[in-house]
Write an enzyme that holds these catalytic residues in place. Structure first.
Site, mmCIF file in Angstrom:
data_model
loop_
_atom_site.group_PDB
_atom_site.id
_atom_site.type_symbol
_atom_site.label_atom_id
_atom_site.label_comp_id
_atom_site.label_asym_id
_atom_site.label_seq_id
_atom_site.Cartn_x
_atom_site.Cartn_y
_atom_site.Cartn_z
ATOM 1 N N LYS A 1 -1.504 1.463 1.097
ATOM 2 C CA LYS A 1 -1.606 2.834 0.333
ATOM 3 C C LYS A 1 -2.971 3.310 -0.059
ATOM 4 O O LYS A 1 -3.461 4.377 -0.197
ATOM 5 C CB LYS A 1 -1.048 2.371 -1.317
ATOM 6 N N TYR B 1 1.074 -4.088 1.096
ATOM 7 C CA TYR B 1 1.464 -2.663 0.648
ATOM 8 C C TYR B 1 0.170 -2.159 -0.099
ATOM 9 O O TYR B 1 0.088 -0.784 0.201
ATOM 10 C CB TYR B 1 2.600 -2.992 -0.603
ATOM 11 N N SER C 1 0.126 5.609 -3.750
ATOM 12 C CA SER C 1 0.536 4.772 -5.150
ATOM 13 C C SER C 1 -0.959 4.313 -5.818
ATOM 14 O O SER C 1 -2.039 4.324 -5.553
ATOM 15 C CB SER C 1 0.983 3.440 -4.429
#
Length: 279
Positions: free
Chosen positions: A187, A183, A170
Site C-alpha cells: 500500500k 500488505y 490504505s
C-alpha cells in the site's frame, strides 16, 4: 425608459435562473456520460464507489473474480435505475484486464475513469514467516496489477481526450500494523505509483490520484472491527470516534473523477476519521 429597464431586469433574471438551473443539473450529474471501470466492485468500498459514480451519471462496468458476485451486484444497482454492467476480472490475469477494458469499449465506446480497488492480504503474522511466494502474490496483485490495469486503459482514455484514475491504497501505507508487513509495503508502494503515474500521464491529460481509507466496515477488514478490544484501540487513535462506512469513500472518488478536481493529480486523500497519517 422605465419599460426598457423592467424588460432588461426581467431578461437578466431569466438568464440568471437558466444559468442556475444548468449549474444545478451539472452538479447533480457531474459524471454524465462518462464511462467508468471499477475493479473489485461487487461489495464493500468498491461497490459503494461504483454506485456513487453511477448515481453521478456515469456508465459503470463492475468487476469481480466471481460471476455470481458480479451478477448479484449488477442486478442490485440496475434495480435502482443505474447504468451498470459487469464482467469477471481477475486483475492478476492479462486476459481478464483486457476483457474488462474491451467490455467498456464495446458497450459504451471507451473509458474515461478507472478506479483500481482490487487487493489481497492473505497473510497475517511474523515477517520472518512470509514466504517468497506470498510476497510475490501480494505485491503482484496490489501493485503490479494496479500499474498494468492503469496502462491498459491509457490508449482508450487518450482517444477520448483524457481521463481520471483513482488508486485505492490504505491508511496502512502510513500507519504500519504489526503482522501485515507485505500488505503495508504494497500500500505504501501505491502512494509512489500514484505520483509516478501522475507525472507520466499528465501529457496525455490523464490525472492519477489515490484514496487511502482508514478503518472501514467491510468484510475485508472484519478482523479489525469484530474484536471489540481491537476496535476500541483503533477508535482511540481517531478524531472522529466511529468506524467508517464504504459510502464515506465513495463521494471523494467521484469528486476526484469530476471536472471539479481537474487541477488535482498525484495526490492522496486520506479518509480515516482523523487518524494520523505521516510517513
Amino acid at each position: 425608459m422605465q419599460k426598457a429597464g423592467l424588460l432588461f431586469g426581467a431578461c437578466a433574471q431569466t438568464w440568471k435562473s437558466m444559468r442556475m438551473a444548468s449549474s444545478s443539473v451539472a452538479r447533480r450529474n457531474p459524471l454524465e456520460n462518462k464511462v467508468a471501470l471499477v475493479t473489485a466492485s461487487t461489495e464493500g468500498i468498491g461497490f459503494a464507489i461504483a454506485r456513487r459514480l453511477a448515481q453521478d451519471g456515469a456508465h459503470v462496468v463492475l468487476s469481480s473474480r466471481k460471476q455470481q458476485k458480479v451478477d448479484k451486484a449488477v442486478a442490485e444497482l440496475q434495480r435502482e435505475g443505474l447504468s451498470v454492467t459487469g464482467t469477471v476480472c481477475h486483475v492478476g490475469k492479462a486476459e481478464d484486464r483486457q476483457r474488462l477494458v474491451a467490455t467498456a469499449v464495446n458497450l459504451h465506446g471507451g473509458v474515461d475513469i478507472l478506479v483500481s480497488n482490487a487487493a489481497v492480504n492473505p497473510f497475517f503474522g511474523d515477517v520472518v514467516d512470509v514466504t517468497e511466494e506470498m510476497w510475490d502474490k501480494i505485491l503482484g496483485i496490489n501493485v503490479t496489477a494496479t500499474a498494468l490495469m492503469t496502462t491498459a486503459v491509457v490508449p482508450e482514455m487518450e482517444k477520448r481526450g483524457g481521463g481520471s484514475v483513482v488508486i485505492v491504497a490504505s491508511i496502512g501505507a502510513y500507519n504500519m500494523t504489526s503482522g501485515m508487513v507485505p500488505y503495508n509495503v504494497s500500500k505504501t508502494a501505491l502512494l509512489g505509483l500514484t505520483k509516478s503515474l501522475a507525472v507520466e500521464l499528465a501529457p496525455r491529460n490523464i490525472r492519477v490520484n489515490c484514496l487511502a481509507p482508514g478503518l472501514i466496515k467491510t468484510s475485508f477488514s472484519r478482523s479489525l472491527w469484530e474484536d471489540q478490544a481491537t476496535l476500541e484501540k483503533l477508535k482511540a487513535a481517531m478524531q472522529i470516534k466511529r468506524i467508517g462506512k464504504p459510502e464515506d469513500c465513495a463521494g471523494i472518488v467521484s469528486f476526484l473523477c469530476s471536472e471539479d478536481a481537474s487541477y488535482i493529480t498525484g495526490e492522496t486523500v486520506v479518509v480515516a476519521g482523523g487518524m494520523p497519517s505521516r510517513l
